[in-house]
Design a protein around this motif. Structure first.
Motif, PDB file in Angstrom:
ATOM      1  N   ARG A 152      68.979   4.868  43.516  1.00  0.00           N
ATOM      2  CA  ARG A 152      69.848   5.062  42.502  1.00  0.00           C
ATOM      3  C   ARG A 152      71.231   4.574  42.786  1.00  0.00           C
ATOM      4  NH1 ARG A 152      70.248  11.410  42.014  1.00  0.00           N
ATOM      5  NH2 ARG A 152      70.344  11.193  44.378  1.00  0.00           N
ATOM      6  N   VAL A 153      72.207   4.484  41.779  1.00  0.00           N
ATOM      7  CA  VAL A 153      73.447   3.978  41.876  1.00  0.00           C
ATOM      8  C   VAL A 153      74.624   4.841  41.355  1.00  0.00           C
ATOM      9  CG1 VAL A 153      75.204   1.868  41.219  1.00  0.00           C
ATOM     10  CG2 VAL A 153      72.684   1.432  41.620  1.00  0.00           C
ATOM     11  N   LYS A 154      75.644   4.960  42.004  1.00  0.00           N
ATOM     12  CA  LYS A 154      76.607   5.981  41.443  1.00  0.00           C
ATOM     13  C   LYS A 154      77.641   5.089  40.838  1.00  0.00           C
ATOM     14  CE  LYS A 154      79.383   9.986  43.150  1.00  0.00           C
ATOM     15  NZ  LYS A 154      79.670  10.891  44.161  1.00  0.00           N
ATOM     16  N   VAL A 155      77.904   5.588  39.406  1.00  0.00           N
ATOM     17  CA  VAL A 155      78.605   5.034  38.696  1.00  0.00           C
ATOM     18  C   VAL A 155      80.303   5.391  38.671  1.00  0.00           C
ATOM     19  CG1 VAL A 155      79.110   4.051  36.268  1.00  0.00           C
ATOM     20  CG2 VAL A 155      76.873   4.133  37.017  1.00  0.00           C
ATOM     21  N   ASN A 156      81.248   4.460  38.841  1.00  0.00           N
ATOM     22  CA  ASN A 156      82.386   5.200  38.917  1.00  0.00           C
ATOM     23  C   ASN A 156      83.386   4.916  37.281  1.00  0.00           C
ATOM     24  OD1 ASN A 156      82.432   6.457  41.383  1.00  0.00           O
ATOM     25  ND2 ASN A 156      83.362   4.246  42.193  1.00  0.00           N
ATOM     26  N   LYS A 157      83.136   3.564  36.669  1.00  0.00           N
ATOM     27  CA  LYS A 157      83.796   3.099  35.722  1.00  0.00           C
ATOM     28  C   LYS A 157      82.889   2.585  34.870  1.00  0.00           C
ATOM     29  CE  LYS A 157      88.601   2.270  37.384  1.00  0.00           C
ATOM     30  NZ  LYS A 157      89.771   1.625  37.702  1.00  0.00           N
ATOM     31  N   ILE A 158      83.143   2.854  33.387  1.00  0.00           N
ATOM     32  CA  ILE A 158      82.195   2.215  32.603  1.00  0.00           C
ATOM     33  C   ILE A 158      82.984   1.727  31.277  1.00  0.00           C
ATOM     34  CG2 ILE A 158      80.149   3.612  32.983  1.00  0.00           C
ATOM     35  CD1 ILE A 158      81.051   5.524  30.549  1.00  0.00           C
ATOM     36  N   LEU A 159      82.395   0.741  30.456  1.00  0.00           N
ATOM     37  CA  LEU A 159      83.207   0.578  29.283  1.00  0.00           C
ATOM     38  C   LEU A 159      82.383   0.720  28.285  1.00  0.00           C
ATOM     39  CD1 LEU A 159      85.326  -1.381  27.831  1.00  0.00           C
ATOM     40  CD2 LEU A 159      83.688  -3.327  27.969  1.00  0.00           C
ATOM     41  N   VAL A 160      82.826   1.501  27.282  1.00  0.00           N
ATOM     42  CA  VAL A 160      81.982   2.214  26.068  1.00  0.00           C
ATOM     43  C   VAL A 160      82.427   1.450  25.008  1.00  0.00           C
ATOM     44  CG1 VAL A 160      81.390   4.075  24.809  1.00  0.00           C
ATOM     45  CG2 VAL A 160      81.995   4.494  27.315  1.00  0.00           C
ATOM     46  N   THR A 161      81.266   0.812  24.207  1.00  0.00           N
ATOM     47  CA  THR A 161      81.589   0.052  22.865  1.00  0.00           C
ATOM     48  C   THR A 161      80.826   0.902  21.777  1.00  0.00           C
ATOM     49  OG1 THR A 161      81.331  -1.938  24.195  1.00  0.00           O
ATOM     50  CG2 THR A 161      81.558  -1.969  21.748  1.00  0.00           C
ATOM     51  N   VAL A 162      81.523   1.337  20.692  1.00  0.00           N
ATOM     52  CA  VAL A 162      81.100   2.104  19.636  1.00  0.00           C
ATOM     53  C   VAL A 162      81.054   1.105  18.375  1.00  0.00           C
ATOM     54  CG1 VAL A 162      81.359   4.255  18.417  1.00  0.00           C
ATOM     55  CG2 VAL A 162      81.548   4.319  20.673  1.00  0.00           C
ATOM     56  N   LYS A 163      80.062   0.874  17.753  1.00  0.00           N
ATOM     57  CA  LYS A 163      80.063   0.273  16.546  1.00  0.00           C
ATOM     58  C   LYS A 163      79.700   1.217  15.258  1.00  0.00           C
ATOM     59  CE  LYS A 163      77.952  -3.578  14.221  1.00  0.00           C
ATOM     60  NZ  LYS A 163      76.881  -4.671  14.447  1.00  0.00           N
ATOM     61  N   HIS A 164      80.789   1.177  14.456  1.00  0.00           N
ATOM     62  CA  HIS A 164      80.644   2.004  13.138  1.00  0.00           C
ATOM     63  C   HIS A 164      79.518   0.972  12.141  1.00  0.00           C
ATOM     64  CE1 HIS A 164      83.519   4.815  14.408  1.00  0.00           C
ATOM     65  NE2 HIS A 164      84.054   3.968  14.902  1.00  0.00           N
ATOM     66  N   LEU A 165      78.447   1.342  12.016  1.00  0.00           N
ATOM     67  CA  LEU A 165      77.599   0.810  11.117  1.00  0.00           C
ATOM     68  C   LEU A 165      77.940   0.687   9.560  1.00  0.00           C
ATOM     69  CD1 LEU A 165      74.055   1.760  12.662  1.00  0.00           C
ATOM     70  CD2 LEU A 165      75.368  -0.237  13.007  1.00  0.00           C
ATOM     71  N   SER A 166      78.735   1.451   9.105  1.00  0.00           N
ATOM     72  CA  SER A 166      79.152   1.428   7.708  1.00  0.00           C
ATOM     73  C   SER A 166      80.230   0.331   7.520  1.00  0.00           C
ATOM     74  CB  SER A 166      79.567   2.913   7.114  1.00  0.00           C
ATOM     75  OG  SER A 166      80.383   3.168   7.863  1.00  0.00           O
ATOM     76  N   THR A 167      81.153   0.246   8.317  1.00  0.00           N
ATOM     77  CA  THR A 167      82.196  -0.576   8.294  1.00  0.00           C
ATOM     78  C   THR A 167      82.190  -1.771   9.236  1.00  0.00           C
ATOM     79  OG1 THR A 167      83.241   0.452   9.965  1.00  0.00           O
ATOM     80  CG2 THR A 167      83.922   1.441   7.542  1.00  0.00           C
ATOM     81  N   GLN A 168      81.251  -1.891  10.120  1.00  0.00           N
ATOM     82  CA  GLN A 168      81.123  -2.976  10.959  1.00  0.00           C
ATOM     83  C   GLN A 168      82.128  -2.753  12.113  1.00  0.00           C
ATOM     84  OE1 GLN A 168      78.240  -4.495  11.449  1.00  0.00           O
ATOM     85  NE2 GLN A 168      77.260  -3.199   9.998  1.00  0.00           N
ATOM     86  N   GLU A 169      83.050  -1.803  12.176  1.00  0.00           N
ATOM     87  CA  GLU A 169      84.274  -1.732  12.959  1.00  0.00           C
ATOM     88  C   GLU A 169      83.531  -1.427  14.243  1.00  0.00           C
ATOM     89  OE1 GLU A 169      88.115   1.075  13.900  1.00  0.00           O
ATOM     90  OE2 GLU A 169      87.016   1.209  11.945  1.00  0.00           O
ATOM     91  N   VAL A 170      84.183  -2.282  15.578  1.00  0.00           N
ATOM     92  CA  VAL A 170      83.826  -1.921  16.893  1.00  0.00           C
ATOM     93  C   VAL A 170      85.113  -1.557  17.497  1.00  0.00           C
ATOM     94  CG1 VAL A 170      83.079  -3.062  18.876  1.00  0.00           C
ATOM     95  CG2 VAL A 170      82.341  -3.998  16.573  1.00  0.00           C
ATOM     96  N   GLU A 171      84.686  -0.395  18.362  1.00  0.00           N
ATOM     97  CA  GLU A 171      85.893   0.392  19.255  1.00  0.00           C
ATOM     98  C   GLU A 171      85.213   0.062  20.555  1.00  0.00           C
ATOM     99  OE1 GLU A 171      87.237   4.309  18.077  1.00  0.00           O
ATOM    100  OE2 GLU A 171      85.876   4.077  16.362  1.00  0.00           O
ATOM    101  N   GLU A 172      86.296  -0.037  21.702  1.00  0.00           N
ATOM    102  CA  GLU A 172      85.778  -0.227  22.992  1.00  0.00           C
ATOM    103  C   GLU A 172      86.979   0.854  23.890  1.00  0.00           C
ATOM    104  OE1 GLU A 172      85.995  -4.120  24.301  1.00  0.00           O
ATOM    105  OE2 GLU A 172      83.832  -4.136  24.054  1.00  0.00           O
ATOM    106  N   GLY A 173      86.289   1.412  24.712  1.00  0.00           N
ATOM    107  CA  GLY A 173      87.335   1.985  25.529  1.00  0.00           C
ATOM    108  C   GLY A 173      86.668   2.235  27.101  1.00  0.00           C
ATOM    109  N   GLU A 174      87.643   2.021  28.065  1.00  0.00           N
ATOM    110  CA  GLU A 174      87.255   1.873  29.361  1.00  0.00           C
ATOM    111  C   GLU A 174      87.400   3.499  30.040  1.00  0.00           C
ATOM    112  OE1 GLU A 174      88.998   0.206  33.543  1.00  0.00           O
ATOM    113  OE2 GLU A 174      88.859  -1.250  31.788  1.00  0.00           O
ATOM    114  N   PHE A 175      86.353   4.243  30.722  1.00  0.00           N
ATOM    115  CA  PHE A 175      86.347   5.431  31.216  1.00  0.00           C
ATOM    116  C   PHE A 175      86.097   5.590  32.743  1.00  0.00           C
ATOM    117  CE2 PHE A 175      85.074   5.990  26.622  1.00  0.00           C
ATOM    118  CZ  PHE A 175      86.196   6.882  26.513  1.00  0.00           C
ATOM    119  N   ASP A 176      87.120   5.981  33.333  1.00  0.00           N
ATOM    120  CA  ASP A 176      86.985   6.432  34.668  1.00  0.00           C
ATOM    121  C   ASP A 176      86.222   7.633  34.750  1.00  0.00           C
ATOM    122  OD1 ASP A 176      86.932   6.553  37.309  1.00  0.00           O
ATOM    123  OD2 ASP A 176      89.065   6.418  37.787  1.00  0.00           O
TER     124      ASP A 176
END
Length: 158
Positions: free
Chosen positions: A83-107
């Motif tokens: 296993r690997v312990k994760v510290n930081k991630i980049l989340v990409t959310v895509k709204h399927l109705s508008t094709q809008e993409v949001e990104e956020g970095e989380f610690d």
């Protein structure tokens, strides 16, 4: 006669410059063809659908890329596997109705500490099996465990 030789030499120089330019262009084309023709093995292939998770209504898609991992060794490796312990991630959310993409970095580590301070509990399991990480992305079945604390603090709504 000597003038004619100079003219010929000048034209030869120009031709040779064009030849080197053409050769360099041909080299880049051949490199591009090589990369296009290269094949990956079956073990390296990752289906995009495996990396994406959907919200309950099917309006959004989410992908999580790992940006930073901890150098800690996993306890009880014989029981839970590699296993690997994760510290930081980049989340990409895509709204399927508008094709809008949001990104956020989380610690995740900082969010976990903040939740423990404010709410006196934490629900995150930052240990992810190495087999659930494909090309730097986390498999969709592990998304909820990684973003549960961020959801509890309303940093992300999915």
């Amino acid at each position: 006669m000597s003038e004619e030789k100079n003219e010929i030499k000048d034209s030869e120089i120009i031709v040779s410059d064009n030849d080197t330019k053409i050769e360099s262009l041909l080299e880049t084309v051949s490199e591009a063809e090589d990369s296009r023709n290269s094949r990956i093995s079956f073990e390296e292939f990752t289906d995009e659908r495996l990396l994406v998770s959907h919200d309950a209504f099917g309006n959004k898609q989410m992908k999580i890329k790992i940006l930073e991992v901890s150098d800690e060794t996993a306890p009880i490796k014989w029981k839970f596997g590699d296993r690997v312990k994760v510290n930081k991630i980049l989340v990409t959310v895509k709204h399927l109705s508008t094709q809008e993409v949001e990104e956020g970095e989380f610690d995740i580590e900082a969010i976990e500490r903040e939740l423990a301070e404010k709410r006196h509990y934490t629900s995150t399991n930052r240990w992810v099996p190495a087999s659930d990480i494909k090309n730097g992305y986390v498999v969709g079945s592990r998304h909820t465990t990684l973003i549960s604390d961020a959801s509890a603090l309303d940093y992300i709504i999915f």
